[in-house]
Write a protein that holds these residues in place. Sequence first.
Motif, PDB file in Angstrom:
ATOM      1  N   ILE A  91       0.818  -1.223   0.000  1.00  0.00           N
ATOM      2  CA  ILE A  91       0.000   0.000   0.000  1.00  0.00           C
ATOM      3  C   ILE A  91       0.845   1.264   0.000  1.00  0.00           C
ATOM      4  O   ILE A  91       0.310   2.365   0.038  1.00  0.00           O
ATOM      5  N   GLY A  92       2.164   1.114  -0.025  1.00  0.00           N
ATOM      6  CA  GLY A  92       3.018   2.286  -0.043  1.00  0.00           C
ATOM      7  C   GLY A  92       4.483   1.912  -0.088  1.00  0.00           C
ATOM      8  O   GLY A  92       4.847   0.746  -0.239  1.00  0.00           O
ATOM      9  N   VAL A  93       5.351   2.939   0.058  1.00  0.00           N
ATOM     10  CA  VAL A  93       6.797   2.740  -0.001  1.00  0.00           C
ATOM     11  C   VAL A  93       7.457   3.702   0.976  1.00  0.00           C
ATOM     12  O   VAL A  93       6.933   4.783   1.262  1.00  0.00           O
ATOM     13  N   VAL A  94       8.603   3.305   1.519  1.00  0.00           N
ATOM     14  CA  VAL A  94       9.369   4.178   2.411  1.00  0.00           C
ATOM     15  C   VAL A  94      10.157   5.165   1.556  1.00  0.00           C
ATOM     16  O   VAL A  94      10.971   4.757   0.713  1.00  0.00           O
ATOM     17  N   GLU A  95       9.916   6.444   1.751  1.00  0.00           N
ATOM     18  CA  GLU A  95      10.626   7.480   1.010  1.00  0.00           C
ATOM     19  C   GLU A  95      11.996   7.757   1.611  1.00  0.00           C
ATOM     20  O   GLU A  95      12.981   7.904   0.901  1.00  0.00           O
ATOM     21  N   ARG A  96      12.045   7.824   2.953  1.00  0.00           N
ATOM     22  CA  ARG A  96      13.297   8.166   3.636  1.00  0.00           C
ATOM     23  C   ARG A  96      13.251   7.651   5.056  1.00  0.00           C
ATOM     24  O   ARG A  96      12.203   7.634   5.682  1.00  0.00           O
ATOM     25  N   THR A 107       9.631   8.455   6.630  1.00  0.00           N
ATOM     26  CA  THR A 107       8.530   9.064   5.885  1.00  0.00           C
ATOM     27  C   THR A 107       8.062   8.054   4.851  1.00  0.00           C
ATOM     28  O   THR A 107       8.863   7.562   4.046  1.00  0.00           O
ATOM     29  N   VAL A 108       6.761   7.708   4.882  1.00  0.00           N
ATOM     30  CA  VAL A 108       6.227   6.728   3.943  1.00  0.00           C
ATOM     31  C   VAL A 108       5.241   7.418   3.008  1.00  0.00           C
ATOM     32  O   VAL A 108       4.501   8.320   3.411  1.00  0.00           O
ATOM     33  N   ARG A 109       5.274   6.995   1.744  1.00  0.00           N
ATOM     34  CA  ARG A 109       4.338   7.519   0.743  1.00  0.00           C
ATOM     35  C   ARG A 109       3.325   6.433   0.403  1.00  0.00           C
ATOM     36  O   ARG A 109       3.703   5.311   0.053  1.00  0.00           O
ATOM     37  N   LEU A 110       2.032   6.773   0.499  1.00  0.00           N
ATOM     38  CA  LEU A 110       0.960   5.813   0.282  1.00  0.00           C
ATOM     39  C   LEU A 110       0.547   5.776  -1.182  1.00  0.00           C
ATOM     40  O   LEU A 110       0.610   6.790  -1.886  1.00  0.00           O
ATOM     41  N   SER A 111       0.099   4.601  -1.634  1.00  0.00           N
ATOM     42  CA  SER A 111      -0.316   4.410  -3.019  1.00  0.00           C
ATOM     43  C   SER A 111      -1.591   5.206  -3.312  1.00  0.00           C
ATOM     44  O   SER A 111      -2.416   5.447  -2.424  1.00  0.00           O
ATOM     45  N   ASN A 112      -1.730   5.594  -4.588  1.00  0.00           N
ATOM     46  CA  ASN A 112      -2.959   6.300  -4.997  1.00  0.00           C
ATOM     47  C   ASN A 112      -3.901   5.400  -5.778  1.00  0.00           C
ATOM     48  O   ASN A 112      -4.739   5.863  -6.544  1.00  0.00           O
ATOM     49  N   ARG A 113      -3.784   4.047  -5.605  1.00  0.00           N
ATOM     50  CA  ARG A 113      -4.727   3.139  -6.250  1.00  0.00           C
ATOM     51  C   ARG A 113      -6.140   3.418  -5.729  1.00  0.00           C
ATOM     52  O   ARG A 113      -6.333   3.609  -4.524  1.00  0.00           O
ATOM     53  N   PRO A 114      -7.138   3.411  -6.603  1.00  0.00           N
ATOM     54  CA  PRO A 114      -8.514   3.746  -6.169  1.00  0.00           C
ATOM     55  C   PRO A 114      -9.018   2.863  -5.041  1.00  0.00           C
ATOM     56  O   PRO A 114      -9.721   3.324  -4.149  1.00  0.00           O
ATOM     57  N   GLU A 115      -8.675   1.551  -5.076  1.00  0.00           N
ATOM     58  CA  GLU A 115      -9.210   0.655  -4.055  1.00  0.00           C
ATOM     59  C   GLU A 115      -8.643   0.923  -2.659  1.00  0.00           C
ATOM     60  O   GLU A 115      -9.134   0.392  -1.669  1.00  0.00           O
TER      61      GLU A 115
END
Length: 668
Positions: A91-96, A107-115
């Motif tokens: 559902i996301g990835v670690v940015e830093r 800092t984690v960035r979350l996915s923008n998938r509609p579901e």
Amino acid sequence: MTAQTNATLTTQHLPALLRAAQIEPTTFNEAARTVDVVFTTGAKVRRFDWLRERYYDEELIVTPDAVDLARMNAGASVLNTHDQWDLNAVIGVVERAWIDGAQGRATVRLSNRPELAGIVADIQGGVIRHISAGYTIQAMEMVPPELRTDGDTTRWLYRATRWQPAEISFVPVPADAGSGTRAAPTPGTLPCVFTTRAAAQPQKDPTMDEIQAGGAAPAPAITPAVPATAAPAPAVQDTRAADIADLCARHGVPTLAAGLIRNDSSVADAGIAVLGELARRDTAAGGHRNVARIETVQDEMQVRLAGIEQAILHRVSAATKLDDNGRQYRGLSLIEMGRDFLEAHGQNTRGLDRMTLASRMLNFRAGGPMGTSDFSSLFANVANKRLRSAYDENAGTYAMWARRAPNAPDFKNMSVVQLAGAPDLLQTNEAGEFKYGAMTDGGETYAMLTYGRIVSLTRQAIVNDDLRAFERMVTAFGFAARRLENRTVYSQLTANANLADGGALFNATAVTTAGGHANLLTTSALAIGTLTTGRTSMRLQKGLQSEELNLAPAYLIVPAALEQTAYNLTSANYVPSTKAEINEFRAGGRTAVTPVVEPVLDANSATSWYLAAANSQVDTVEYCYLDGAEGPVIESEVGFETDGVSYKCRLDFTAKAVDYRGLLKATA
């Protein structure tokens, strides 16, 4: 007295571990879809060491040298509840990631998938507020209780001096202290170097006399961690323990590991013990538990056909729900579905015109005669499901009062035996003698009948992608089948055929006369008075041995012409004009009857009406299906002359009046 500490190094495989962590909702950046988390503070947690069978406190050293952030800063995954086996769980990835004092932060960035919109909204709103960090340990320092300096001298302290966070997961409940423990090392574990701190044996300081006698003080002796004459070196011992634990875990007997390690068993001896335990379990389970394994798998072609079938059924009946398998075929035409089907079977459809392709679809055989894997059979499945839906939506009124008999096994005559009530009980004499009684019976005979019609789905309809005629035909079959059943059951009332005793179903002849049924009222228009007369007549009916049955009507069956009159007489709002007109046939009355309105009766008489007792009290009319064909069914056949698929709708159904005592007819 002086003392000296020793340290031993061992290597042991450890699984990935989990720890509760913290999310900071206030740092949520809606534009960038990022949020900050604290994935560790290094705080102590309680765990259990299964190899050494003891509780310990685990502490993570949080310094730039101790924490390897390579995986985190390389874009570690942010998961849904630690699911590592499904790409949809990412559902996301670690940015830093970085070390801030005594905290590990990211800092984690979350996915923008509609579901995932709902999950992201709950994280932003603070509804989802728990996270858990997964990590592996490469170096661990084990401190015995007596050498701890934090005030707790009751258990060992395991201090992770080199470790690596691997992933971050959003979870409904944060990982507890023991969530990452394992019964024994399992596949997927990683090596960890353990440094064991231990106190040496206390050494006695030499006396002055000893110093003077020896000329000089001897060098202090260092006691080895394990004497040279003892068991193998610690590294060898721990390797053996790890191998035994891994062996037991892989074969599903982890509870054996501790005993084998404690008894200094070799790896070979451990293997023999594991085989013995598996044999014991196999015998207890009935034997041959590990000989064979049966797996149920789905054929890819069957899955494909199921998806196409579901999409077609959705087109003819919008109420049909689509799953992911059916949704992929939703926008395809019939020709496109057929092309997909043929190519999946290795058929080359390139360059075929639509008419030729339609013929190939209908006539293709996956092997041998027509089977469930053929495209034409798919339409038969759709037809049967739509037929059943239309059939169920149009229930006949006969089912309210007639009794369904067990399915007929074949088309042979069926005999219905009517047992009289048990003979009356007689008082015994002074000797206690009981007299024998006899039970008489009567019976009716009837047989299964078959009804049907044939229509076709043409090749032109498939090319034109027109399923409307197909759907209307199938729906009409369903309605026609239900109407046929209705007519068949009610014809037992209107035909007034003779029963096995030689008398018509309804006649006014006294029951004392052969064939007399006393269940027909003449010149009796539907009213309170005639209902009362009919109820009395039914009450007086007797069984085969002249026993009183005390039957009461439960249903008032009327043609459409008498519908309103029936409602007036059975309504709970009925208000009599005089005391003599108190109506107990109304809803809630002591002999309430349920009105059944059937237009089939109008063609026979618009003024005749019927009373029927509950079929749980006495037999009246029963209906029956052929076993395995309950209701209408459709069969298909690809025709050579019809240039399409022929569909035959068949209904095996019959009905028969089996007893007159629970039925009464009145004519105006």
